[in-house]
Design an enzyme around this catalytic site. Sequence first.
Site, PDB file in Angstrom:
ATOM      1  N   THR A  28       0.852  -1.198   0.000  1.00  0.00           N
ATOM      2  CA  THR A  28       0.000   0.000   0.000  1.00  0.00           C
ATOM      3  C   THR A  28       0.884   1.242   0.000  1.00  0.00           C
ATOM      4  O   THR A  28       1.768   1.385   0.835  1.00  0.00           O
ATOM      5  CB  THR A  28      -0.928  -0.051   1.228  1.00  0.00           C
ATOM      6  OG1 THR A  28      -1.887  -1.081   1.003  1.00  0.00           O
ATOM      7  CG2 THR A  28      -1.657   1.257   1.453  1.00  0.00           C
ATOM      8  N   HIS A 177      -7.235 -10.711  -1.866  1.00  0.00           N
ATOM      9  CA  HIS A 177      -6.697 -10.345  -0.546  1.00  0.00           C
ATOM     10  C   HIS A 177      -7.554 -11.012   0.532  1.00  0.00           C
ATOM     11  O   HIS A 177      -8.614 -10.517   0.908  1.00  0.00           O
ATOM     12  CB  HIS A 177      -6.696  -8.828  -0.379  1.00  0.00           C
ATOM     13  CG  HIS A 177      -5.819  -8.341   0.747  1.00  0.00           C
ATOM     14  ND1 HIS A 177      -5.415  -9.155   1.788  1.00  0.00           N
ATOM     15  CD2 HIS A 177      -5.241  -7.127   0.990  1.00  0.00           C
ATOM     16  CE1 HIS A 177      -4.650  -8.458   2.620  1.00  0.00           C
ATOM     17  NE2 HIS A 177      -4.522  -7.216   2.146  1.00  0.00           N
ATOM     18  N   ASN A 180      -4.722 -10.268   6.564  1.00  0.00           N
ATOM     19  CA  ASN A 180      -4.494  -9.029   7.326  1.00  0.00           C
ATOM     20  C   ASN A 180      -5.727  -8.373   7.936  1.00  0.00           C
ATOM     21  O   ASN A 180      -5.783  -7.152   8.086  1.00  0.00           O
ATOM     22  CB  ASN A 180      -3.736  -8.010   6.453  1.00  0.00           C
ATOM     23  CG  ASN A 180      -2.322  -8.483   6.170  1.00  0.00           C
ATOM     24  OD1 ASN A 180      -1.847  -9.403   6.846  1.00  0.00           O
ATOM     25  ND2 ASN A 180      -1.652  -7.880   5.217  1.00  0.00           N
ATOM     26  N   TYR A 182      -8.751  -7.979   6.852  1.00  0.00           N
ATOM     27  CA  TYR A 182      -9.740  -7.326   5.991  1.00  0.00           C
ATOM     28  C   TYR A 182     -10.946  -8.259   5.806  1.00  0.00           C
ATOM     29  O   TYR A 182     -11.020  -9.315   6.435  1.00  0.00           O
ATOM     30  CB  TYR A 182      -9.079  -6.876   4.672  1.00  0.00           C
ATOM     31  CG  TYR A 182      -7.996  -5.847   4.952  1.00  0.00           C
ATOM     32  CD1 TYR A 182      -8.332  -4.604   5.497  1.00  0.00           C
ATOM     33  CD2 TYR A 182      -6.657  -6.137   4.758  1.00  0.00           C
ATOM     34  CE1 TYR A 182      -7.351  -3.658   5.812  1.00  0.00           C
ATOM     35  CE2 TYR A 182      -5.661  -5.200   5.078  1.00  0.00           C
ATOM     36  CZ  TYR A 182      -6.023  -3.968   5.605  1.00  0.00           C
ATOM     37  OH  TYR A 182      -5.061  -3.053   5.930  1.00  0.00           O
ATOM     38  N   ASN A 237      -4.796  -5.627  12.270  1.00  0.00           N
ATOM     39  CA  ASN A 237      -6.164  -5.094  12.231  1.00  0.00           C
ATOM     40  C   ASN A 237      -7.097  -5.802  13.213  1.00  0.00           C
ATOM     41  O   ASN A 237      -8.281  -6.015  12.931  1.00  0.00           O
ATOM     42  CB  ASN A 237      -6.716  -5.128  10.796  1.00  0.00           C
ATOM     43  CG  ASN A 237      -6.045  -4.083   9.931  1.00  0.00           C
ATOM     44  OD1 ASN A 237      -5.931  -2.921  10.331  1.00  0.00           O
ATOM     45  ND2 ASN A 237      -5.569  -4.472   8.764  1.00  0.00           N
TER      46      ASN A 237
HETATM   47  C1  8OZ Z   1      -0.440  -0.950   5.162  1.00  0.00           C
HETATM   48  C2  8OZ Z   1      -1.258   0.165   5.219  1.00  0.00           C
HETATM   49  C3  8OZ Z   1      -2.541   0.068   4.740  1.00  0.00           C
HETATM   50  C4  8OZ Z   1      -3.008  -1.117   4.207  1.00  0.00           C
HETATM   51  C5  8OZ Z   1      -2.336  -4.809   4.197  1.00  0.00           C
HETATM   52  C6  8OZ Z   1      -3.406  -3.526   2.474  1.00  0.00           C
HETATM   53  O1  8OZ Z   1      -1.791  -4.839   5.297  1.00  0.00           O
HETATM   54  C7  8OZ Z   1      -2.668  -3.515   3.571  1.00  0.00           C
HETATM   55  C8  8OZ Z   1      -2.175  -2.241   4.152  1.00  0.00           C
HETATM   56  C9  8OZ Z   1      -0.883  -2.138   4.631  1.00  0.00           C
HETATM   57  O2  8OZ Z   1      -2.624  -5.847   3.595  1.00  0.00           O
END
Ligand code: 8OZ
Length: 367
Positions: A28, A177, A180, A182, A237
């Site tokens: 990112t 994806h 992480n 999400y 996260n």
């Molecule tokens: C860092 C900052 C924002 C998003 C991930 C898409 O960790 C990210 C991400 C990484 O997969």
Amino acid sequence: MSTPSKLFEPFKLGPITLPNRAVMAPLTRNRAVAGLVPSPLAIEYYGQRASAGLLVTEASQISQQGQGYQDTPGIYSKEQVAGWRKVTDRVHEREGRIFIQLWHVGRISHTSLQPGGGAPVAPSAIRAKGKTFVNNTFTEISEPRALELSEIPGIVEGFRRGAANALEAGFDGVEIHGANGYLLDQFAKDGSNKRTDAYGGSIENRARLMLEVAKVVSAEAGSERTGIRISPVTPANDVSDSNPQPLFDHIVDQLNALKLVYIHVIEGATGGPRDIAPFDYASLRKRFKGAYMANNGYDFELANKVLAADEADLIAFGKLFIANPDLVERLKRGAPLNAPDKATFYGGGAKGYTDYPALGETMQAAQ
Ligand code: 8OZ
């Protein structure tokens, strides 16, 4: 350096022959300012790195609802597809190969980014502890709302459309994806998924959304051009699972049935310790019939060790590719590496993005 390294051996990934096994990890960079379209600088940035065995783009949201940070590129509008086409053209002119990473952030977002200023969506209405970056500041992640069962087909369709757009933009393939913390990871893991319908409860139910997405994306792009990123034990996260091994065993079994071309596995805590929690990556590798791409904290030495032991087929490097556009050449020659500058990772312009010198440029500058 004359030690032979498997990193520089070709690898057949579905229909594509990669000239080496060094993959540029999705990173990112928050520089898609106008219309969330990759900027002209992005064309240069990816083009400079075309000697990687494979480039995986920064995470790119499949819808406005899927965005969680400012200035991340999308793959849902006509303008975004046209912007990405310029990137893939440049990479192909330089004989590279590039996959796009398809992203929905789920609850890791802020109302100011959401359609109509609404709440971000999640499997369950549980706010993630943490911050996101919006309006040029770090801001608390918003309280999410639980997705209605009737909304889930729309999410799956968003990923399918993202894959179709990716092909139109000239990508060689797509990476889902699933990592992480999400949306797909939020559904898979029991810390964030408290649903009582067909998408919550058992492992089969929690994995359902990720696998439905994998099914439609691979049907659209071709399974031999579809990979997925997973992070079985990451705390990124605010995500957690009480028993990740059987969860990911199940996921991998189902991905085998769909014949996905690779799993991209973040081993340990994303960007942090590799040994944060016990997990048997070797058994996951054995279980999966496609290619195993390893990621997290790899340097040349660890890459060589893991490839020599046949514990991975491909190695994804993040920070090393940010700072070294010609990483493959540098590793081959045993040349010194540029150090990455954290201050320019997220947002900004050319500085820390397209101005890291390649070897010849270093030499020129020193003359
Ligand atoms: C860092 C900052 C924002 C998003 C991930 C898409 O960790 C990210 C991400 C990484 O997969």
